[in-house]
Design a protein around this motif. Sequence first.
Motif, PDB file in Angstrom:
ATOM      1  N   ALA A 360       0.829  -1.205   0.000  1.00 50.06           N
ATOM      2  CA  ALA A 360       0.000   0.000   0.000  1.00 50.06           C
ATOM      3  C   ALA A 360       0.862   1.253   0.000  1.00 50.06           C
ATOM      4  CB  ALA A 360      -0.931  -0.006   1.206  1.00 50.06           C
ATOM      5  N   ALA A 361       1.891   1.276   0.825  1.00 48.13           N
ATOM      6  CA  ALA A 361       2.760   2.448   0.906  1.00 48.13           C
ATOM      7  C   ALA A 361       3.508   2.670  -0.405  1.00 48.13           C
ATOM      8  CB  ALA A 361       3.748   2.279   2.056  1.00 48.13           C
ATOM      9  N   LYS A 362       3.993   1.599  -1.007  1.00 50.82           N
ATOM     10  CA  LYS A 362       4.753   1.706  -2.248  1.00 50.82           C
ATOM     11  C   LYS A 362       3.912   2.298  -3.369  1.00 50.82           C
ATOM     12  CE  LYS A 362       7.454  -1.058  -5.531  1.00 50.82           C
ATOM     13  NZ  LYS A 362       7.982  -2.416  -5.849  1.00 50.82           N
ATOM     14  N   HIS A 363       2.617   1.965  -3.383  1.00 48.39           N
ATOM     15  CA  HIS A 363       1.756   2.393  -4.485  1.00 48.39           C
ATOM     16  C   HIS A 363       0.781   3.502  -4.077  1.00 48.39           C
ATOM     17  CE1 HIS A 363       3.259  -0.696  -7.175  1.00 48.39           C
ATOM     18  NE2 HIS A 363       3.213  -1.542  -6.169  1.00 48.39           N
ATOM     19  N   HIS A 364       1.062   4.148  -2.962  1.00 51.22           N
ATOM     20  CA  HIS A 364       0.352   5.358  -2.551  1.00 51.22           C
ATOM     21  C   HIS A 364      -1.126   5.094  -2.241  1.00 51.22           C
ATOM     22  CE1 HIS A 364       4.015   7.235  -4.000  1.00 51.22           C
ATOM     23  NE2 HIS A 364       3.806   6.718  -5.187  1.00 51.22           N
ATOM     24  N   PHE A 365      -1.413   3.950  -1.658  1.00 55.23           N
ATOM     25  CA  PHE A 365      -2.768   3.658  -1.203  1.00 55.23           C
ATOM     26  C   PHE A 365      -2.952   4.197   0.214  1.00 55.23           C
ATOM     27  CE2 PHE A 365      -2.933   1.343  -4.943  1.00 55.23           C
ATOM     28  CZ  PHE A 365      -4.152   0.704  -5.123  1.00 55.23           C
ATOM     29  N   ASP A 366      -4.210   4.447   0.551  1.00 52.83           N
ATOM     30  CA  ASP A 366      -4.501   5.059   1.844  1.00 52.83           C
ATOM     31  C   ASP A 366      -4.526   4.069   2.993  1.00 52.83           C
ATOM     32  OD1 ASP A 366      -5.170   7.780   0.764  1.00 52.83           O
ATOM     33  OD2 ASP A 366      -6.750   6.637  -0.232  1.00 52.83           O
ATOM     34  N   ALA A 367      -4.979   2.825   2.718  1.00 50.61           N
ATOM     35  CA  ALA A 367      -5.293   1.949   3.831  1.00 50.61           C
ATOM     36  C   ALA A 367      -5.202   0.474   3.453  1.00 50.61           C
ATOM     37  CB  ALA A 367      -6.695   2.270   4.356  1.00 50.61           C
TER      38      ALA A 367
END
Length: 708
Positions: A360-367
Amino acid sequence: MLFLPPARKALLLLCLCALSVLAQAQEVKSPNAQLTLRFALQNGGVPTYRLTYKGRDVIKPSKLGFELKNAPALTSGFAVADSKQRSFDESWQPVWGEVKTIRNHYNELAVTLTQAATNRTVLVRFRVFDDGLGFRYEFPRQKALDYFVVKEEQTQFALAGDHKAFWLPGDYDTQEYSTVTSKLSEVRGKMKAAVTPNASQTTFSDTGVQTPLMLKSQDGLYINLHEAALIDYSTMSLELDDKNFVLTSHLTPDALGDKGYLQTPCLSPWRTVVVSDKAADILESHLILNLNEPTKYKDVSWIKPVKYVGVWWEMITGKSTWSYTNLENIKLDSLDYSKTKPNGTHGANTAHVKEYIDFAAKHHFDAVLVEGWNTGWEDWFGKSKDYVFDFVTPYPDFDVQELHRYAASKGVKIIMHHETSGSVRNYERHMDAAYKFMVDNGYNAVKSGYVGPIIPRGEHHYGQWLNNHYLYAITKAAEYKIMVNAHEAVRPTGLARTYPNLIGNEAARGTEYEAFGGSNPDHTTILPFTRLMGGPMDYTPGIFQTQISAINPQNTSFVHSTLARQLALYVTMYSPLQMAADLPENYNKHLDAFQFIEDVAVDWDDTHVLEAEPGDYVTIARKAKGKSSWFIGSSCDEQGRTSKINLNFLDPGKKYVATIYADAKNAHYEKNPQAYTIRKVNVTSKSKLTQYCAPGGGYAISVMETTH
């Protein structure tokens, strides 16, 4: 005694008759004068309404009223005591939505009726918009009608013919059926096959259907029937008279068979009729939202759209389990998890959840959503138990504090999961503690579930009591600044305008059914015209590995969609809560296609329906909130098609680069679902695009402004 010549006497009688007619019949038109609503009292004081569009009958004269328990009916014997008209025009901005600004423009007729025999009063309020009609019953405070029990609401929708219908079996407990497309006269013959198994279901009739009900007349009128602002009332289904094509309201009963408990002053929900001779107009309607009240919250800064991944699809497909052990038929209070051997397939373990957080962090997801984190999953499915979950006790392999720390360090939230097991009373007794636990551990959103028969036993998912519970859960969550995504709850009726922390609902057959045998290829071309009329759906799209056996060899199901159409669903299936539902390892194999999911917005400034035909295709363009970029999605049925669209919604004089994610020429939802192409083209507002859509396929386009 006054003497009048015969001619004068006839004229006087004519005038008196005219005044009587005026007292009994009222008419109001939409602001653009294309829709006309006419209210009249039939013989015996029976209230009726009629709706026409450009001179064509949408709803023929239809009766209004109620049957009450142990009291005279409110269906006849009425006289018009008062009638008032007014016009209203405002614009408002949703907290999140498909457009930045919504116009609320209507002409209103409010008719006050008195029933002389009982001295009771009912007001029927009609609002006629350019895109349809909303009407409701209002019961002012009165001695003759204080507290009353509804036996049945008797609102009719008399149709002008044997329309084509997109329908679900009428049910008090589930909407998770495949939509049937047929003529109304064919509903009875197709009902048995349409009722497929579910964890909780209660059908009520061979001709009962649910709302939203989408219809198309033989002369090309598109009609949608639903309700708005469902508060302190039972959910409405429709009972079909398949000989006369009259639909009559059918409310969800409680355990005693009663349909509602009301005390004046009180209101019914709005009954809605959206109509046009263009299918796209149905999808662009905001009538249902406009019939709901403005937000109740002064501070909405904590309510934000969410794009997320989650520990979920691996359990749905059977690769992993929600439960920590494989023990069955155990009593939860006698199970010591610290002394119990784990099954080795529990998905919600600390190390595995960290992998999702990293993705999620790598691909700019929120949650990241995590299901199966809490104790109790061994002890509930298929059982009728009041107390299973406490919503705060994690399994031994799920470290709440460490995951809170790790997610926060990556700028990612974790979405809580509350499966109530249908035990509403148990959820309410734990609700404050559960929400406080969320706040203490960094959770700001919850996915709630109501799988299985409801406890208290005999209550239904869509009855008045449960509808009050769902709203209680939403408003209680707001006290803790928590957003809610409710699954297996009642279908939405626009309440997200009033309570915008309701950022998602399931309330339909979602992607999970693709792992349970599949959904028809036309499914996502129908849902925008039915389920999505009342509010957004957490459909959980984005499945790249469509052969479930690749994830779980024992599951032979497959997703009835091409990969390209899975991208399109992020635009055509509107929601401010969008999940990339597949496993990270499947996305890593197709990062070029995954780029669209990473780029696509979840909140919008503008929306245009470019082409639409229920059951066949839908193509929608949306402009990202506060940005110049646009995203286009197109979904079609099993026939495939060639889509032709005009980009005249783009700003004139500006240049854009369109990245087109499309089906390859040999793509097919069954035979070759992962065949896709990606190409870039320069476009402007004068551009037109022609794009092939494979059977069960579609395309997605990101349109970014450029200075080159």
